[in-house]
Scaffold this motif. Structure first.
Motif, PDB file in Angstrom:
ATOM      1  N   ILE A  66       1.104   9.404  -5.672  1.00 36.35           N
ATOM      2  CA  ILE A  66       1.567  10.779  -5.414  1.00 36.35           C
ATOM      3  C   ILE A  66       2.457  11.242  -6.561  1.00 36.35           C
ATOM      4  CG2 ILE A  66       3.056  12.187  -3.902  1.00 36.35           C
ATOM      5  CD1 ILE A  66       0.277  11.676  -2.752  1.00 36.35           C
ATOM      6  N   GLY A  67       3.335  10.360  -7.030  1.00 36.05           N
ATOM      7  CA  GLY A  67       4.205  10.706  -8.157  1.00 36.05           C
ATOM      8  C   GLY A  67       3.410  11.021  -9.412  1.00 36.05           C
ATOM      9  N   ARG A  68       2.370  10.221  -9.666  1.00 40.36           N
ATOM     10  CA  ARG A  68       1.530  10.475 -10.851  1.00 40.36           C
ATOM     11  C   ARG A  68       0.779  11.797 -10.709  1.00 40.36           C
ATOM     12  NH1 ARG A  68       0.726   4.921 -10.096  1.00 40.36           N
ATOM     13  NH2 ARG A  68      -1.297   5.280  -9.098  1.00 40.36           N
ATOM     14  N   THR A  69       0.306  12.083  -9.511  1.00 42.57           N
ATOM     15  CA  THR A  69      -0.410  13.339  -9.273  1.00 42.57           C
ATOM     16  C   THR A  69       0.513  14.531  -9.493  1.00 42.57           C
ATOM     17  OG1 THR A  69      -1.871  12.253  -7.697  1.00 42.57           O
ATOM     18  CG2 THR A  69      -1.729  14.644  -7.548  1.00 42.57           C
ATOM     19  N   TYR A 117       2.495  18.736 -15.679  1.00 37.08           N
ATOM     20  CA  TYR A 117       2.060  18.769 -17.080  1.00 37.08           C
ATOM     21  C   TYR A 117       1.070  19.914 -17.298  1.00 37.08           C
ATOM     22  CZ  TYR A 117      -0.141  17.335 -21.448  1.00 37.08           C
ATOM     23  OH  TYR A 117      -0.636  17.316 -22.718  1.00 37.08           O
ATOM     24  N   GLN A 118       0.087  20.044 -16.387  1.00 37.52           N
ATOM     25  CA  GLN A 118      -0.901  21.119 -16.510  1.00 37.52           C
ATOM     26  C   GLN A 118      -0.248  22.490 -16.361  1.00 37.52           C
ATOM     27  OE1 GLN A 118      -3.882  20.123 -13.619  1.00 37.52           O
ATOM     28  NE2 GLN A 118      -4.971  18.746 -15.009  1.00 37.52           N
ATOM     29  N   ARG A 119       0.701  22.597 -15.468  1.00 37.50           N
ATOM     30  CA  ARG A 119       1.398  23.877 -15.267  1.00 37.50           C
ATOM     31  C   ARG A 119       2.142  24.267 -16.541  1.00 37.50           C
ATOM     32  NH1 ARG A 119       6.083  26.185 -13.927  1.00 37.50           N
ATOM     33  NH2 ARG A 119       7.325  24.302 -13.833  1.00 37.50           N
ATOM     34  N   MET A 120       2.820  23.296 -17.156  1.00 38.30           N
ATOM     35  CA  MET A 120       3.560  23.585 -18.396  1.00 38.30           C
ATOM     36  C   MET A 120       2.607  23.934 -19.534  1.00 38.30           C
ATOM     37  SD  MET A 120       6.652  23.496 -17.539  1.00 38.30           S
ATOM     38  CE  MET A 120       7.552  23.484 -19.040  1.00 38.30           C
ATOM     39  N   ALA A 121       1.454  23.246 -19.586  1.00 36.95           N
ATOM     40  CA  ALA A 121       0.468  23.523 -20.636  1.00 36.95           C
ATOM     41  C   ALA A 121      -0.059  24.954 -20.485  1.00 36.95           C
ATOM     42  CB  ALA A 121      -0.680  22.520 -20.566  1.00 36.95           C
ATOM     43  N   ARG A 122      -0.293  25.390 -19.249  1.00 39.11           N
ATOM     44  CA  ARG A 122      -0.770  26.765 -19.029  1.00 39.11           C
ATOM     45  C   ARG A 122       0.292  27.785 -19.430  1.00 39.11           C
ATOM     46  NH1 ARG A 122      -3.076  24.451 -14.318  1.00 39.11           N
ATOM     47  NH2 ARG A 122      -1.301  25.130 -13.080  1.00 39.11           N
ATOM     48  N   LEU A 123       1.559  27.484 -19.140  1.00 44.25           N
ATOM     49  CA  LEU A 123       2.643  28.409 -19.520  1.00 44.25           C
ATOM     50  C   LEU A 123       2.751  28.544 -21.030  1.00 44.25           C
ATOM     51  CD1 LEU A 123       5.499  27.432 -17.018  1.00 44.25           C
ATOM     52  CD2 LEU A 123       4.177  29.558 -17.069  1.00 44.25           C
ATOM     53  N   GLN A 124       2.617  27.445 -21.749  1.00 47.98           N
ATOM     54  CA  GLN A 124       2.716  27.484 -23.192  1.00 47.98           C
ATOM     55  C   GLN A 124       1.500  28.148 -23.840  1.00 47.98           C
ATOM     56  OE1 GLN A 124       3.525  23.498 -24.533  1.00 47.98           O
ATOM     57  NE2 GLN A 124       5.643  23.570 -23.824  1.00 47.98           N
ATOM     58  N   ALA A 125       0.347  28.006 -23.205  1.00 45.36           N
ATOM     59  CA  ALA A 125      -0.882  28.618 -23.743  1.00 45.36           C
ATOM     60  C   ALA A 125      -0.895  30.130 -23.490  1.00 45.36           C
ATOM     61  CB  ALA A 125      -2.114  27.955 -23.121  1.00 45.36           C
ATOM     62  N   GLY A 126      -0.241  30.510 -22.405  1.00 47.92           N
ATOM     63  CA  GLY A 126      -0.285  31.908 -21.996  1.00 47.92           C
ATOM     64  C   GLY A 126       0.675  32.739 -22.685  1.00 47.92           C
ATOM     65  N   LEU A 167       0.826  -1.210   0.000  1.00 41.79           N
ATOM     66  CA  LEU A 167       0.000   0.000   0.000  1.00 41.79           C
ATOM     67  C   LEU A 167       0.859   1.258   0.000  1.00 41.79           C
ATOM     68  CD1 LEU A 167      -2.864  -1.023   2.439  1.00 41.79           C
ATOM     69  CD2 LEU A 167      -3.052  -0.634  -0.025  1.00 41.79           C
ATOM     70  N   HIS A 168       1.951   1.232   0.743  1.00 40.49           N
ATOM     71  CA  HIS A 168       2.862   2.378   0.785  1.00 40.49           C
ATOM     72  C   HIS A 168       3.456   2.624  -0.603  1.00 40.49           C
ATOM     73  CE1 HIS A 168       5.646   5.300   2.391  1.00 40.49           C
ATOM     74  NE2 HIS A 168       6.631   4.652   1.781  1.00 40.49           N
ATOM     75  N   ILE A 169       3.865   1.564  -1.273  1.00 44.49           N
ATOM     76  CA  ILE A 169       4.440   1.697  -2.615  1.00 44.49           C
ATOM     77  C   ILE A 169       3.394   2.253  -3.578  1.00 44.49           C
ATOM     78  CG2 ILE A 169       5.293   0.355  -4.597  1.00 44.49           C
ATOM     79  CD1 ILE A 169       6.699  -1.471  -2.456  1.00 44.49           C
ATOM     80  N   GLU A 170       2.168   1.729  -3.508  1.00 44.77           N
ATOM     81  CA  GLU A 170       1.088   2.231  -4.365  1.00 44.77           C
ATOM     82  C   GLU A 170       0.790   3.701  -4.075  1.00 44.77           C
ATOM     83  OE1 GLU A 170      -2.435  -0.216  -4.269  1.00 44.77           O
ATOM     84  OE2 GLU A 170      -1.237  -2.046  -4.449  1.00 44.77           O
ATOM     85  N   PHE A 171       0.796   4.068  -2.802  1.00 44.95           N
ATOM     86  CA  PHE A 171       0.538   5.451  -2.413  1.00 44.95           C
ATOM     87  C   PHE A 171       1.614   6.370  -2.986  1.00 44.95           C
ATOM     88  CE2 PHE A 171       1.370   8.945   0.579  1.00 44.95           C
ATOM     89  CZ  PHE A 171       0.148   9.596   0.529  1.00 44.95           C
ATOM     90  N   GLU A 172       2.868   5.981  -2.829  1.00 44.89           N
ATOM     91  CA  GLU A 172       3.975   6.806  -3.353  1.00 44.89           C
ATOM     92  C   GLU A 172       3.875   6.940  -4.870  1.00 44.89           C
ATOM     93  OE1 GLU A 172       6.275   8.577  -1.701  1.00 44.89           O
ATOM     94  OE2 GLU A 172       5.388   7.956   0.194  1.00 44.89           O
ATOM     95  N   ALA A 173       3.506   5.858  -5.554  1.00 47.34           N
ATOM     96  CA  ALA A 173       3.361   5.912  -7.011  1.00 47.34           C
ATOM     97  C   ALA A 173       2.213   6.853  -7.393  1.00 47.34           C
ATOM     98  CB  ALA A 173       3.124   4.511  -7.569  1.00 47.34           C
TER      99      ALA A 173
END
Length: 107
Positions: A89-92, A98-107, A81-87
């Motif tokens: 968090i990494g995906r989040t 990714y969203q932050r970079m997309a906003r920078l490129q759009a702006g 469960l700890h390994i799944e949780f860490e994974a």
């Protein structure tokens, strides 16, 4: 049944029965039920005397073996469960970046 009303043999039989119920709950990953049964079992364990018949000692050894297996399985599950949780968090974090970079490129 009240542990005071049970003889030691009945008490150990009841403990083994509850331990098997805990084992079943754990095998189904029903951790709330396993915890409830463990709380139910605890006062009974405190009522076991040191002086036991050989048959009762065999049941106590089975209880100990089941408990050892359950503990090992719980530790493995906790680690997984700890390994799944860490994974997760990494995906989040990656999605957020990714969203932050997309906003920078759009702006």
């Amino acid at each position: 049944m009240d542990p005071i009303e049970m003889n030691q043999s009945e008490l150990v039989e009841r403990l083994l029965s509850i331990t098997r119920e805990i084992e079943q709950a754990a095998s189904l990953a029903d951790w709330p039920e396993a915890a409830r049964l463990t709380e139910l079992r605890s006062p009974l364990l405190m009522s076991v005397s040191a002086d036991q018949e050989p048959a009762a000692l065999d049941m106590i050894r089975r209880i100990q073996a089941i408990d050892a297996t359950l503990l090992a399985d719980a530790e493995t599950t906790q680690n997984e469960l700890h390994i799944e949780f860490e994974a997760a968090i990494g995906r989040t974090k990656a999605a957020g970046e990714y969203q932050r970079m997309a906003r920078l490129q759009a702006g």
